[in-house]
Design a protein around this motif. Structure first.
Motif: not given
Length: 207
Positions: A171-180, A193-195
């Motif tokens: 939801p926010c690009t500065d968070l320490l995760f991304f989605l696949s 998957v959340r990384h």
């Protein structure tokens, strides 16, 4: 409102913004999406607690850190099991109503091959990929500097090593995760998957 809903609203009001709120939301969730959201928020609370005390976590193993995450999820009301037997020995397993199953594989960041092994374990060994069991997490314990840069590099490596995988921002690009997202080999359905990177670097310069 009935007395029971009044009591629940009162409880949620006073638990708002705490790890207990995630347990309440998980318990009363009416669908799998709401359960996934509650589990992820509870994991965030647990990881923030690890980060806050990162000076005490430098010698902790992958298993020790994962047990601590499980314990904190369970204390919120979301029963989590470490080293559960589900196609192998999964680091973190959460079960819920209606055959809900959420899995996480945790890795200390040593190199990107090690992280990819965790992704493969989660995707091809532990998960079923069927409805209600189609979300998981790669949890990365990172003790090097600049966790965001490390996560960005892992995102690149993930796609290079697994061309069938698509990634997106949270939801926010500065968070320490991304989605696949990719098609699960067994079910043929989308597996999400959340990384998430847990920034445990600690190197004070005041000595």
């Amino acid at each position: 409102m009935t007395p029971s809903t009044d009591s629940l609203a009162y409880l949620r009001l006073h638990a708002a913004g705490t790890h207990m709120e995630t347990g309440i939301d998980f318990l009363f969730a009416q669908d799998h999406g709401a359960r996934v959201n509650a589990v992820q928020r509870s994991v965030d609370f647990a990881c923030n607690r690890l980060i806050r005390h990162r000076d005490l976590k430098q010698a902790d193993s992958e298993n020790s850190l994962s047990v601590q995450v499980c314990d904190m999820l369970t204390s919120s009301g979301i029963k989590a099991t470490h080293d559960a037997a589900v196609g192998g020995h999964c680091d973190i397993l959460v079960e819920g109503k209606d055959d809900f199953l959420w899995l996480a594989e945790a890795k200390k960041h040593n190199d990107y091959s090690w992280l990819d092994k965790g992704f493969q374990q989660l995707s091809t060994r532990y998960s079923t990929g069927v409805p209600g069991q189609d979300h998981g997490e790669v949890l990365i314990y990172c003790k090097v500097k600049d966790a965001k840069a490390m996560l960005n590099k892992w995102r690149e490596e993930l796609v290079v090593r697994n061309p069938e995988v698509n990634t997106s921002d949270g939801p926010c690009t500065d968070l320490l995760f991304f989605l696949s997202n990719h098609k699960h080999e067994s079910s043929g359905l989308d597996f999400k998957v959340r990384h998430k990177v847990v920034s445990l670097h600690w190197e004070p310069k005041d000595n």
